[in-house]
Design an enzyme around this catalytic site. Structure first.
Site, PDB file in Angstrom:
ATOM      1  N   ARG A   5      38.894  44.924  49.865  1.00 22.27           N
ATOM      2  CA  ARG A   5      38.760  44.454  48.835  1.00 22.27           C
ATOM      3  C   ARG A   5      37.255  44.376  48.835  1.00 22.27           C
ATOM      4  O   ARG A   5      36.945  44.315  47.340  1.00 22.27           O
ATOM      5  CB  ARG A   5      38.704  43.361  48.759  1.00 22.27           C
ATOM      6  CG  ARG A   5      40.652  42.732  48.768  1.00 22.27           C
ATOM      7  CD  ARG A   5      41.020  41.382  48.725  1.00 22.27           C
ATOM      8  NE  ARG A   5      40.280  40.179  49.431  1.00 22.27           N
ATOM      9  CZ  ARG A   5      40.706  40.107  50.426  1.00 22.27           C
ATOM     10  NH1 ARG A   5      41.637  40.078  51.392  1.00 22.27           N
ATOM     11  NH2 ARG A   5      39.522  39.460  51.733  1.00 22.27           N
ATOM     12  N   GLY A  56      44.429  32.925  53.544  1.00 24.96           N
ATOM     13  CA  GLY A  56      44.845  34.714  52.555  1.00 24.96           C
ATOM     14  C   GLY A  56      43.581  34.706  52.405  1.00 24.96           C
ATOM     15  O   GLY A  56      42.633  34.246  52.998  1.00 24.96           O
ATOM     16  N   CYS A  57      42.689  35.813  51.281  1.00 24.05           N
ATOM     17  CA  CYS A  57      41.474  36.586  51.079  1.00 24.05           C
ATOM     18  C   CYS A  57      40.998  35.280  50.297  1.00 24.05           C
ATOM     19  O   CYS A  57      41.406  33.941  49.746  1.00 24.05           O
ATOM     20  CB  CYS A  57      41.606  37.057  50.548  1.00 24.05           C
ATOM     21  SG  CYS A  57      40.444  37.362  49.117  1.00 24.05           S
ATOM     22  N   PHE A  58      40.137  34.616  51.103  1.00 25.53           N
ATOM     23  CA  PHE A  58      38.996  33.898  50.725  1.00 25.53           C
ATOM     24  C   PHE A  58      38.183  33.371  49.403  1.00 25.53           C
ATOM     25  O   PHE A  58      38.255  32.645  49.113  1.00 25.53           O
ATOM     26  CB  PHE A  58      38.283  33.751  52.056  1.00 25.53           C
ATOM     27  CG  PHE A  58      36.950  34.405  52.606  1.00 25.53           C
ATOM     28  CD1 PHE A  58      36.911  35.318  51.903  1.00 25.53           C
ATOM     29  CD2 PHE A  58      36.392  34.355  53.971  1.00 25.53           C
ATOM     30  CE1 PHE A  58      36.062  36.529  52.359  1.00 25.53           C
ATOM     31  CE2 PHE A  58      35.982  35.904  54.144  1.00 25.53           C
ATOM     32  CZ  PHE A  58      35.727  36.404  53.477  1.00 25.53           C
ATOM     33  N   TRP A  59      38.616  34.515  49.093  1.00 29.75           N
ATOM     34  CA  TRP A  59      38.022  34.901  47.897  1.00 29.75           C
ATOM     35  C   TRP A  59      38.402  33.663  47.202  1.00 29.75           C
ATOM     36  O   TRP A  59      37.952  32.966  45.939  1.00 29.75           O
ATOM     37  CB  TRP A  59      38.343  35.308  47.119  1.00 29.75           C
ATOM     38  CG  TRP A  59      36.904  37.400  47.099  1.00 29.75           C
ATOM     39  CD1 TRP A  59      36.303  36.154  48.435  1.00 29.75           C
ATOM     40  CD2 TRP A  59      37.275  38.244  46.733  1.00 29.75           C
ATOM     41  NE1 TRP A  59      35.472  38.144  48.414  1.00 29.75           N
ATOM     42  CE2 TRP A  59      35.755  38.922  47.977  1.00 29.75           C
ATOM     43  CE3 TRP A  59      37.932  39.134  46.323  1.00 29.75           C
ATOM     44  CZ2 TRP A  59      35.580  40.845  47.857  1.00 29.75           C
ATOM     45  CZ3 TRP A  59      37.739  40.637  46.638  1.00 29.75           C
ATOM     46  CH2 TRP A  59      36.602  40.576  47.339  1.00 29.75           C
TER      47      TRP A  59
END
Length: 228
Positions: A5, A56-59
């Site tokens: 990403r 999931g994605c830490f963003w």
């Protein structure tokens, strides 16, 4: 797994996401369920406590929890593996043991640990998915609870059992309760990513709907600005 990403592949993924973002609405966020409050959630008198959670994605995980009242700070990072592999480019094969995680410092007199778990599984992560969330596949994207002490572990195991028995998702809960090892902060470009990049294609497609769902389902929990 989809393309990374933030490196060149992640940029391609952002372009692809941007192509469909016009069709997306907050109601389309995956696994948006208004869950009950934790039945086991003892009060804590301390003004500061720490929670380590993966979803999931830490963003998006960081972005959502940064808008929860009582949260003092949120930091993206890695948990589960060694210091040698605690780097973004070394976690993509799923062999590092790390999960993209966040470290939340919060005021337990304002927001309880059980409430943080309620938010995690209501709007951030689908607890019925193993080693994936949204478009991202691999053990590094697993949802997980990492208790920092026995009290948090009791709340975590109780809440997973509670929402499992409640049948809110129609599938078994597969979230592990992991033992704390060490949290490694992620690279600077991953910190506060959602706040700094609100028009990023990945954010608008996958993470902005989670924040919108938080506002819709739990308006009294939402702060007007991001936590530092």
């Amino acid at each position: 797994m989809t393309a990374p990403r933030s490196l060149p592949g992640r940029i391609l993924a952002a372009f692809a996401a941007a192509a469909i973002v016009a069709q997306c609405t907050p109601a389309q966020a995956e696994s948006v369920v208004k869950l009950p409050a934790a039945a086991v959630d003892p009060s804590v008198k301390a003004k500061r406590a720490t929670a380590v959670l993966a979803g999931g994605c830490f963003w998006g995980v960081e972005g959502v929890f940064s808008r929860v009242k009582g949260v003092i700070s949120v930091e993206s990072g890695y948990h589960g593996g060694s210091a040698a592999t605690a780097r973004y480019e070394l976690t993509h094969d799923g062999k590092s043991g790390h999960a993209e995680a966040v470290r939340i410092v919060y005021d337990p007199t304002q927001v309880s640990y059980g409430t943080l778990l309620r938010v995690l599984f209501s709007v951030v992560a689908d607890p019925t998915l193993k080693n994936r969330q949204g478009p991202d596949v691999g053990s590094q994207y697993r949802a997980a609870i990492v208790p920092m002490d026995a009290a948090q572990r009791r709340v975590a195991t109780s809440y997973l059992a509670q929402i499992g028995k409640g049948g809110f998702f129609g599938r078994p809960i597969v979230v592990p309760v992991e033992s704390y090892k060490r949290f490694y902060p992620a690279e600077a470009n991953h910190q506060d990513f959602m706040r700094r990049n609100p028009t990023n294609g990945y954010i608008t497609r996958w993470d902005a709907p989670k924040l919108a769902a938080l506002k819709r389902l739990y308006p009294t929990l939402v702060r007007t600005t991001y936590a530092p």
